[in-house]
Design a protein around this motif. Structure first.
Motif, PDB file in Angstrom:
ATOM      1  N   ARG A   1      -7.045   5.768 -10.308  1.00  0.00           N
ATOM      2  CA  ARG A   1      -6.290   4.872  -9.435  1.00  0.00           C
ATOM      3  C   ARG A   1      -4.952   4.498 -10.083  1.00  0.00           C
ATOM      4  NH1 ARG A   1      -9.075   2.513  -5.885  1.00  0.00           N
ATOM      5  NH2 ARG A   1     -10.892   2.468  -7.268  1.00  0.00           N
ATOM      6  N   MET A   2      -4.983   4.121 -11.355  1.00  0.00           N
ATOM      7  CA  MET A   2      -3.774   3.681 -12.049  1.00  0.00           C
ATOM      8  C   MET A   2      -2.761   4.809 -12.170  1.00  0.00           C
ATOM      9  SD  MET A   2      -5.654   1.399 -14.981  1.00  0.00           S
ATOM     10  CE  MET A   2      -4.184   0.636 -15.701  1.00  0.00           C
ATOM     11  N   ALA A   3      -3.233   6.011 -12.481  1.00  0.00           N
ATOM     12  CA  ALA A   3      -2.322   7.149 -12.623  1.00  0.00           C
ATOM     13  C   ALA A   3      -1.598   7.435 -11.310  1.00  0.00           C
ATOM     14  CB  ALA A   3      -3.104   8.383 -13.072  1.00  0.00           C
ATOM     15  N   ASN A   4      -2.345   7.444 -10.212  1.00  0.00           N
ATOM     16  CA  ASN A   4      -1.729   7.779  -8.928  1.00  0.00           C
ATOM     17  C   ASN A   4      -0.860   6.649  -8.401  1.00  0.00           C
ATOM     18  OD1 ASN A   4      -2.698  10.535  -7.953  1.00  0.00           O
ATOM     19  ND2 ASN A   4      -4.595   9.610  -8.662  1.00  0.00           N
ATOM     20  N   HIS A   5      -1.277   5.396  -8.597  1.00  0.00           N
ATOM     21  CA  HIS A   5      -0.437   4.281  -8.167  1.00  0.00           C
ATOM     22  C   HIS A   5       0.877   4.259  -8.951  1.00  0.00           C
ATOM     23  CE1 HIS A   5      -3.332   2.950  -5.437  1.00  0.00           C
ATOM     24  NE2 HIS A   5      -3.782   1.839  -6.014  1.00  0.00           N
ATOM     25  N   ALA A   6       0.811   4.495 -10.263  1.00  0.00           N
ATOM     26  CA  ALA A   6       2.040   4.527 -11.066  1.00  0.00           C
ATOM     27  C   ALA A   6       2.948   5.664 -10.602  1.00  0.00           C
ATOM     28  CB  ALA A   6       1.698   4.681 -12.543  1.00  0.00           C
ATOM     29  N   GLY A   7       2.360   6.823 -10.329  1.00  0.00           N
ATOM     30  CA  GLY A   7       3.154   7.935  -9.831  1.00  0.00           C
ATOM     31  C   GLY A   7       3.799   7.639  -8.492  1.00  0.00           C
ATOM     32  N   ASP A   8       3.062   6.958  -7.601  1.00  0.00           N
ATOM     33  CA  ASP A   8       3.613   6.607  -6.289  1.00  0.00           C
ATOM     34  C   ASP A   8       4.749   5.610  -6.395  1.00  0.00           C
ATOM     35  OD1 ASP A   8       1.914   8.295  -5.004  1.00  0.00           O
ATOM     36  OD2 ASP A   8       0.559   6.760  -4.242  1.00  0.00           O
ATOM     37  N   LEU A   9       4.607   4.619  -7.271  1.00  0.00           N
ATOM     38  CA  LEU A   9       5.685   3.641  -7.438  1.00  0.00           C
ATOM     39  C   LEU A   9       6.942   4.316  -7.965  1.00  0.00           C
ATOM     40  CD1 LEU A   9       3.598   0.662  -8.858  1.00  0.00           C
ATOM     41  CD2 LEU A   9       4.776   0.739  -6.654  1.00  0.00           C
TER      42      LEU A   9
ATOM     43  N   ALA B   1      -4.422  -0.513   4.600  1.00  0.00           N
ATOM     44  CA  ALA B   1      -5.076  -1.659   5.243  1.00  0.00           C
ATOM     45  C   ALA B   1      -4.824  -2.941   4.476  1.00  0.00           C
ATOM     46  CB  ALA B   1      -6.572  -1.397   5.364  1.00  0.00           C
ATOM     47  N   ARG B   2      -4.948  -2.885   3.163  1.00  0.00           N
ATOM     48  CA  ARG B   2      -4.789  -4.101   2.357  1.00  0.00           C
ATOM     49  C   ARG B   2      -3.355  -4.618   2.393  1.00  0.00           C
ATOM     50  NH1 ARG B   2      -8.700  -1.098  -0.579  1.00  0.00           N
ATOM     51  NH2 ARG B   2      -7.226  -0.160  -2.037  1.00  0.00           N
ATOM     52  N   ALA B   3      -2.385  -3.727   2.609  1.00  0.00           N
ATOM     53  CA  ALA B   3      -0.992  -4.148   2.738  1.00  0.00           C
ATOM     54  C   ALA B   3      -0.735  -4.865   4.051  1.00  0.00           C
ATOM     55  CB  ALA B   3      -0.059  -2.938   2.620  1.00  0.00           C
ATOM     56  N   CYS B   4      -1.709  -4.818   4.965  1.00  0.00           N
ATOM     57  CA  CYS B   4      -1.625  -5.560   6.224  1.00  0.00           C
ATOM     58  C   CYS B   4      -2.482  -6.825   6.175  1.00  0.00           C
ATOM     59  CB  CYS B   4      -2.073  -4.676   7.384  1.00  0.00           C
ATOM     60  SG  CYS B   4      -1.042  -3.221   7.663  1.00  0.00           S
ATOM     61  N   GLY B   5      -2.911  -7.210   4.992  1.00  0.00           N
ATOM     62  CA  GLY B   5      -3.690  -8.427   4.831  1.00  0.00           C
ATOM     63  C   GLY B   5      -5.173  -8.274   5.089  1.00  0.00           C
TER      64      GLY B   5
ATOM     65  N   SER C   1      -7.015  -6.817  -3.609  1.00  0.00           N
ATOM     66  CA  SER C   1      -5.573  -7.100  -3.651  1.00  0.00           C
ATOM     67  C   SER C   1      -4.983  -6.875  -2.267  1.00  0.00           C
ATOM     68  CB  SER C   1      -4.870  -6.182  -4.662  1.00  0.00           C
ATOM     69  OG  SER C   1      -5.392  -6.361  -5.961  1.00  0.00           O
ATOM     70  N   THR C   2      -4.352  -7.891  -1.711  1.00  0.00           N
ATOM     71  CA  THR C   2      -3.771  -7.764  -0.377  1.00  0.00           C
ATOM     72  C   THR C   2      -2.355  -8.320  -0.350  1.00  0.00           C
ATOM     73  OG1 THR C   2      -4.622  -9.919   0.339  1.00  0.00           O
ATOM     74  CG2 THR C   2      -6.030  -8.003   0.735  1.00  0.00           C
ATOM     75  N   TYR C   3      -1.633  -7.915   0.681  1.00  0.00           N
ATOM     76  CA  TYR C   3      -0.341  -8.504   1.026  1.00  0.00           C
ATOM     77  C   TYR C   3      -0.302  -8.506   2.543  1.00  0.00           C
ATOM     78  CZ  TYR C   3       4.353 -10.070  -0.223  1.00  0.00           C
ATOM     79  OH  TYR C   3       5.471 -10.841  -0.432  1.00  0.00           O
ATOM     80  N   GLU C   4       0.628  -9.223   3.154  1.00  0.00           N
ATOM     81  CA  GLU C   4       0.518  -9.457   4.591  1.00  0.00           C
ATOM     82  C   GLU C   4       1.558  -8.758   5.451  1.00  0.00           C
ATOM     83  OE1 GLU C   4       0.738 -12.049   2.332  1.00  0.00           O
ATOM     84  OE2 GLU C   4      -1.448 -12.159   2.177  1.00  0.00           O
ATOM     85  N   THR C   5       2.639  -8.271   4.877  1.00  0.00           N
ATOM     86  CA  THR C   5       3.773  -7.858   5.706  1.00  0.00           C
ATOM     87  C   THR C   5       3.624  -6.472   6.318  1.00  0.00           C
ATOM     88  OG1 THR C   5       4.934  -7.160   3.692  1.00  0.00           O
ATOM     89  CG2 THR C   5       5.418  -9.360   4.543  1.00  0.00           C
ATOM     90  N   GLY C   6       2.749  -5.635   5.786  1.00  0.00           N
ATOM     91  CA  GLY C   6       2.489  -4.335   6.390  1.00  0.00           C
ATOM     92  C   GLY C   6       3.635  -3.350   6.316  1.00  0.00           C
ATOM     93  N   ASP C   7       4.608  -3.576   5.441  1.00  0.00           N
ATOM     94  CA  ASP C   7       5.756  -2.677   5.324  1.00  0.00           C
ATOM     95  C   ASP C   7       5.691  -1.885   4.026  1.00  0.00           C
ATOM     96  OD1 ASP C   7       6.232  -4.723   3.556  1.00  0.00           O
ATOM     97  OD2 ASP C   7       8.058  -5.447   4.546  1.00  0.00           O
ATOM     98  N   VAL C   8       6.746  -1.125   3.740  1.00  0.00           N
ATOM     99  CA  VAL C   8       6.787  -0.323   2.527  1.00  0.00           C
ATOM    100  C   VAL C   8       6.647  -1.210   1.293  1.00  0.00           C
ATOM    101  CG1 VAL C   8       8.265   1.135   1.072  1.00  0.00           C
ATOM    102  CG2 VAL C   8       8.097   1.591   3.525  1.00  0.00           C
TER     103      VAL C   8
ATOM    104  N   ARG D   1       2.997  -2.096   0.744  1.00  0.00           N
ATOM    105  CA  ARG D   1       2.201  -0.985   0.233  1.00  0.00           C
ATOM    106  C   ARG D   1       2.536  -0.693  -1.230  1.00  0.00           C
ATOM    107  NH1 ARG D   1       2.895   0.260   5.739  1.00  0.00           N
ATOM    108  NH2 ARG D   1       4.829   1.444   5.470  1.00  0.00           N
ATOM    109  N   ALA D   2       3.783  -0.919  -1.623  1.00  0.00           N
ATOM    110  CA  ALA D   2       4.158  -0.759  -3.031  1.00  0.00           C
ATOM    111  C   ALA D   2       3.590  -1.891  -3.878  1.00  0.00           C
ATOM    112  CB  ALA D   2       5.681  -0.708  -3.158  1.00  0.00           C
TER     113      ALA D   2
END
Length: 507
Positions: free
Chosen positions: A250-258, A364-368, A390-397, A400-401
């Motif tokens: 998970r950490m490797a792919n998330h770091a690569g995506d960021l 999904a989690r980026a949409c709260g 881990s969630t955030y509410e705005t549902g935008d890029v 998700r980042a």
């Protein structure tokens, strides 16, 4: 709400297949629709041949509030009333069954191919209104918007870079996108078909390469299926090593995506740092088993490699160093106004729409939405050491980042804890023969989201059905809808913020 019989399942467990209620198709359809309207969602929906003319539809639902999995079934012949008009989550599953078995969901709004499988079961007029059977990607019908100055932009399936094939068809007015249609299936590999009559010698190889960047996720889900069917109790030490590997993936792919998101907006400091940091996390996985993607580590009954105290100490030291570098690189993003101006309000998807589509994982989690198998349906080490969602509410890029960064931090804390408290015990337990005429379900939270494997054994204890659902299968439609009324130049950024798998879809 009308009560329909639904059997309760548990993640990583099996039941006799005949214990799953078999309803009339009208009751089956009503049960699924009402359950979804009450807050459940479809995690797997597939057909199993019963005879030359009949099929048994199986649907597995997740009720996250109750922490329950529910299942029901119905027998059909060559058609049934489509669920899609009342339950959009079913649309891709129904298209898949129609393509694979020729079972037509009557009333489906647009029955297009999913993977362009070559099967003799498809009936006339299945794909279009002319009576033609479209078997090639080049002959597929695409949605078209008509009007003055409306134009069409086609991208792929061959892309400018080393990337898997996928076709994107944009309907635009100037730079604004009215509609994006995504067509995949250019590399259908027949993995599910190859799994039948298994497990066999090559089965584990298919799992490790179903989606190459999700080796640990898919292999763990597969092993949990076998362990359920053979009533094998895996040691907590093996569970702990699996969980460490899953979080490193998970950490490797998330770091690569960021880093890739930073590159998409031309912010080179984070892009450069994260490209190297991703490799650092992969090298930690290689310390576990000798392979940067974790191949050879997760095995039925446990793991193939033990974690010595010396390696555990090295991993702990490396983790602390790499996390410091990750924090520096990623926090540069949140402090850069030029980056935030591109991330915020770009590619938004509402919580309501995300729920209706059944999105999973980061999307999904980026949409709260608190949707995470490690928390809602824990298995293995996550039963005793859960990771907060881990969630955030705005549902935008940006959301998700940012969720990716939150998850990196929580994964690091989890790994550090596991390295300190890894219990003693064997790393491998013996598997016995698989239980005949049973159904087993396994769900794992891969780095993209929920991975679901369902196996049904025949009277001989071999796989008669094996259904794999990669998180990308749920989320491609979500990416398509984020582009509506968006600038076409924002597509690379939206696409990378989802970072879905072509091969995970094209099973």
């Amino acid at each position: 709400m009308t009560e329909y019989p639904l059997i309760t399942l548990h993640n990583g467990a099996c039941v006799e297949v005949n214990s799953i209620p078999s309803l009339s198709i009208s009751a089956f359809r009503a049960a699924i629709i009402e359950s979804v309207e009450s807050g459940s969602r479809i995690v797997s929906f597939f057909a199993a041949p019963q005879s030359a003319e009949t099929f048994r539809l199986f649907c597995i639902l997740a009720d996250e509030d109750a922490g329950q999995l529910l299942a029901s079934s119905a027998e059909v012949r060559d058609s049934y009333p489509s669920l899609t008009p009342d339950c959009p989550q079913a649309q891709l599953f129904e298209r898949e069954m129609a393509e694979k078995w020729g079972i037509r969901p009557v009333g489906h709004p647009w029955l297009k191919p999913v993977r362009f499988e070559d099967t003799a079961r498809r009936g006339p007029s299945l794909w279009n209104n002319t009576g033609d059977i479209n078997t090639l990607p080049s002959s597929m019908d695409f949605f078209q918007v008509e009007g003055e100055e409306v134009h069409e932009v086609a991208v792929g399936p061959v892309h400018a870079g080393i990337i898997e094939p996928g076709h994107f068809r944009f309907q635009c007015h100037g730079e604004s996108v009215f509609h994006l249609e995504i067509s995949l299936g250019y590399q259908h590999r027949g993995i599910e078909k190859a799994l039948l009559a298994g497990p066999q010698k090559r089965t584990i190889h298919y799992m490790e390469t179903a989606a190459g960047d999700t080796t640990i996720g898919h292999t763990t889900a597969y092993c949990q299926v076998l362990e359920a069917l053979s009533r094998c109790q895996v040691s907590f030490r093996a569970h702990g090593i699996r969980a460490i590997a899953l979080e490193l993936e998970r950490m490797a792919n998330h770091a690569g995506d960021l880093g890739a998101l930073a590159g998409d907006v031309g912010y080179l400091p984070t892009a450069s740092f994260c490209g190297r940091i991703r490799g650092d996390y992969l090298n930690m996985t290689a310390m576990l088993c000798g392979n940067r993607f974790g191949r050879g580590l997760v095995r039925p009954g446990g793991v193939g490699y033990d974690l010595t105290p010396e390696i555990a100490e090295q991993l702990r030291k490396r983790l602390h160093t790499i996390m410091k570098d990750t924090a520096v690189a990623v926090n540069l993003l949140w402090r850069s106004p030029s980056v935030l101006s591109r991330f915020e309000e770009t590619g938004k998807i509402s919580t309501e729409l995300a729920s209706k589509l059944g999105l999973v994982g980061v999307a999904a989690r980026a949409c709260g939405i608190e949707r995470d198998c490690r928390y809602n349906f824990p298995a293995g080490m996550y039963c005793v050491n859960q990771i907060p969602v881990s969630t955030y509410e705005t549902g935008d890029v940006f959301a998700r980042a940012f969720v990716r960064w939150l998850e990196i931090q929580k994964s690091a804390a989890f790994i550090d804890n596991q390295l300190n408290l890894l219990p003693p015990g064997p790393i491998q337990m013996e598997l016995h023969s698989l239980a005949p005429s049973c159904l087993a379900i396994s769900m794992t939270e891969g780095w993209r989201g929920e991975i679901c494997h369902v196996a049904i054994t025949g009277t001989d204890g071999k796989f008669s059905v094996y259904k794999m659902v990669d998180p990308s299968f749920h989320n491609w439609m979500g990416l398509s809808l984020t582009m509506r009324n968006q600038q076409i130049s924002d597509f690379p950024l939206c696409n990378k913020s989802f970072n879905l798998s072509y091969c995970g879809h094209d099973l």
